[in-house]
Scaffold this motif. Structure first.
Motif, short mmCIF file in Angstrom:
data_model
loop_
_atom_site.label_atom_id
_atom_site.label_comp_id
_atom_site.label_asym_id
_atom_site.label_seq_id
_atom_site.Cartn_x
_atom_site.Cartn_y
_atom_site.Cartn_z
N UNK A 1 -31.41 15.71 22.23
CA UNK A 1 -30.00 16.10 22.26
C UNK A 1 -29.80 17.39 21.50
N UNK A 2 -29.17 18.34 22.14
CA UNK A 2 -28.76 19.59 21.50
C UNK A 2 -27.34 19.38 21.00
N UNK A 3 -27.15 19.50 19.69
CA UNK A 3 -25.83 19.26 19.11
C UNK A 3 -25.14 20.59 18.81
N UNK A 4 -24.00 20.81 19.46
CA UNK A 4 -23.17 21.99 19.23
C UNK A 4 -22.08 21.61 18.22
N UNK A 5 -21.83 22.47 17.25
CA UNK A 5 -20.86 22.12 16.21
C UNK A 5 -19.95 23.29 15.87
N UNK B 1 -6.78 18.48 15.40
CA UNK B 1 -6.47 18.27 13.99
C UNK B 1 -7.65 18.64 13.10
N UNK B 2 -7.62 18.18 11.86
CA UNK B 2 -8.65 18.54 10.90
C UNK B 2 -9.99 17.90 11.26
N UNK B 3 -11.06 18.58 10.86
CA UNK B 3 -12.38 18.01 11.00
C UNK B 3 -13.30 18.79 11.91
N UNK B 4 -14.58 18.71 11.62
CA UNK B 4 -15.60 19.35 12.43
C UNK B 4 -15.65 18.73 13.83
N UNK B 5 -15.95 19.55 14.82
CA UNK B 5 -16.11 19.07 16.19
C UNK B 5 -17.58 19.21 16.58
N UNK B 6 -18.14 18.13 17.13
CA UNK B 6 -19.51 18.16 17.62
C UNK B 6 -19.54 17.79 19.10
N UNK B 7 -20.37 18.52 19.83
CA UNK B 7 -20.55 18.23 21.25
C UNK B 7 -22.04 18.01 21.50
N UNK B 8 -22.40 16.82 21.96
CA UNK B 8 -23.80 16.47 22.21
C UNK B 8 -24.17 16.82 23.64
N UNK B 9 -25.22 17.63 23.78
CA UNK B 9 -25.70 18.04 25.10
C UNK B 9 -27.05 17.37 25.34
N UNK B 10 -27.09 16.44 26.29
CA UNK B 10 -28.33 15.73 26.59
C UNK B 10 -29.31 16.66 27.30
N UNK B 11 -30.53 16.76 26.77
CA UNK B 11 -31.57 17.60 27.37
C UNK B 11 -32.69 16.70 27.90
N UNK B 12 -32.74 16.46 29.20
CA UNK B 12 -33.83 15.67 29.75
C UNK B 12 -35.17 16.39 29.63
N UNK C 1 -19.89 31.28 19.15
CA UNK C 1 -18.90 30.59 18.30
C UNK C 1 -19.42 29.25 17.77
N UNK C 2 -20.12 28.51 18.60
CA UNK C 2 -20.59 27.17 18.24
C UNK C 2 -22.02 27.24 17.71
N UNK C 3 -22.27 26.62 16.58
CA UNK C 3 -23.63 26.49 16.08
C UNK C 3 -24.37 25.44 16.90
N UNK C 4 -25.70 25.58 16.96
CA UNK C 4 -26.49 24.57 17.67
C UNK C 4 -27.60 24.05 16.77
N UNK C 5 -28.00 22.79 17.01
CA UNK C 5 -28.98 22.12 16.16
C UNK C 5 -29.71 21.05 16.96
N UNK C 6 -30.88 20.67 16.46
CA UNK C 6 -31.58 19.46 16.91
C UNK C 6 -31.73 18.59 15.68
N UNK C 7 -31.06 17.45 15.66
CA UNK C 7 -31.08 16.59 14.48
C UNK C 7 -32.29 15.66 14.48
N UNK C 8 -32.70 15.30 13.29
CA UNK C 8 -33.88 14.46 13.12
C UNK C 8 -33.79 13.16 13.90
N UNK C 9 -32.62 12.54 13.90
CA UNK C 9 -32.49 11.25 14.57
C UNK C 9 -32.56 11.36 16.10
N UNK C 10 -32.58 12.58 16.61
CA UNK C 10 -32.69 12.78 18.06
C UNK C 10 -34.11 13.12 18.50
N UNK C 11 -35.06 13.03 17.56
CA UNK C 11 -36.48 13.21 17.88
C UNK C 11 -37.15 11.85 17.79
#
Length: 272
Positions: free
Chosen positions: A183-187, A196-207, A221-231
């Motif tokens: 999963x590629x996480x956009x934040x 409203x208040x708070x960070x927004x995250x969008x999960x992009x499934x990568x087959x 504009x959006x940062x991207x990440x690969x989180x540990x729990x998605x490996x």
């Protein structure tokens, strides 16, 4: 006095950590104070919107700048690519990753670039780059850098939320995902007014074996990440980057850009 972080036999520096160095330092570095407000969405590639179900109602908003190409490569091609990569040495990198670089030497803070030992993208990438250029979203795409990254759950591999450089690298970031889904996480830390208040995250499934292009608003504009729990098992990816306008025809550094393109597209490269 700041706590000194002792890194194990890994590639982590500064505040970056993986499971290897956390086994030396403990988990205290990972603790968080409180639970911040966060709005989590999933990316729908057909609608090209970020969506979520909340209170029995579906919320969504347009999410431009993501293009997904499922089955960009075949299983046979995937096996061939991994075999070719594993014939070369992998270098330890940060946050539990290993890497192979095919590109120029760059100092992004000082805006300096030199050829170094760069001798081109790897020969095996030639047919992939040609295939990419047949997709309208990637029309005219000429990569001058390829970075292979190796993730594994036993190392706690991840990559923190970040924006890629835009001084040297151009509009489109292209990644081919190998060996396992992730999963590629956009934040967006500052959030969206309508939510409203708070960070927004969008999960992009990568087959597995898919290609993803990050461009436009998702790129800048959006940062991207690969989180540990998605490996969940070994995951390898190849990311290709093109030049910015400054290094193209008419730009201040067009001569350097021309050299980089000539070398990159010779497809005679070995890892730097």
């Amino acid at each position: 006095m700041a706590t000194e972080i002792h890194h194990a036999n890994c590639g982590c520096k500064g505040i970056r950590t993986c499971l290897l160095c956390e086994s030396v330092n403990g988990n205290g570095l990972l603790s968080e104070n409180g639970q911040p407000i966060r709005h989590d969405f999933m990316y729908d590639p057909l609608l090209r919107r970020a969506v979520r179900n909340y209170g029995g109602q579906q919320l969504s908003f347009p999410f431009p700048g993501i293009f997904l190409w499922n089955d960009f490569i075949s299983e046979e091609e995937e096996s061939e690519l991994i075999t070719d990569m594993d014939l070369n040495a992998w270098r330890e990198s940060q946050s539990g990753r290993r890497k192979q670089d095919f590109g120029p030497k760059v100092n992004f803070k000082k805006h300096k670039v030199r050829l170094g030992g760069f001798c081109g993208l790897p020969p095996i990438s030639r047919k992939l780059v040609l295939r990419m250029s047949q997709e309208p979203v990637l029309a005219g795409f000429q990569p001058v850098e390829q970075c292979n990254l190796d993730y594994h759950p036993q190392r706690g591999s991840a990559i923190d939320p970040h924006l890629d450089d835009s001084w040297l690298w151009g509009e489109r970031l292209v990644t081919v995902n190998l060996l396992s889904d992730t999963t590629l996480t956009m934040s967006l830390e500052e959030g969206l007014t309508e939510l409203g208040h708070g960070e927004v995250r969008v999960s992009v499934h990568l087959p597995c074996r898919s290609l993803v292009v990050v461009y436009s608003e998702a790129r800048h504009r959006w940062k991207h990440a690969i989180h540990r729990h998605d490996i969940h098992e070994r995951r390898v990816c190849s990311t290709y980057r093109e030049l910015s306008a400054e290094f193209m025809s008419g730009g201040e550094q067009q001569n350097m850009g021309s050299q980089l393109l000539d070398i990159a597209l010779s497809f005679e490269g070995t890892p730097i």
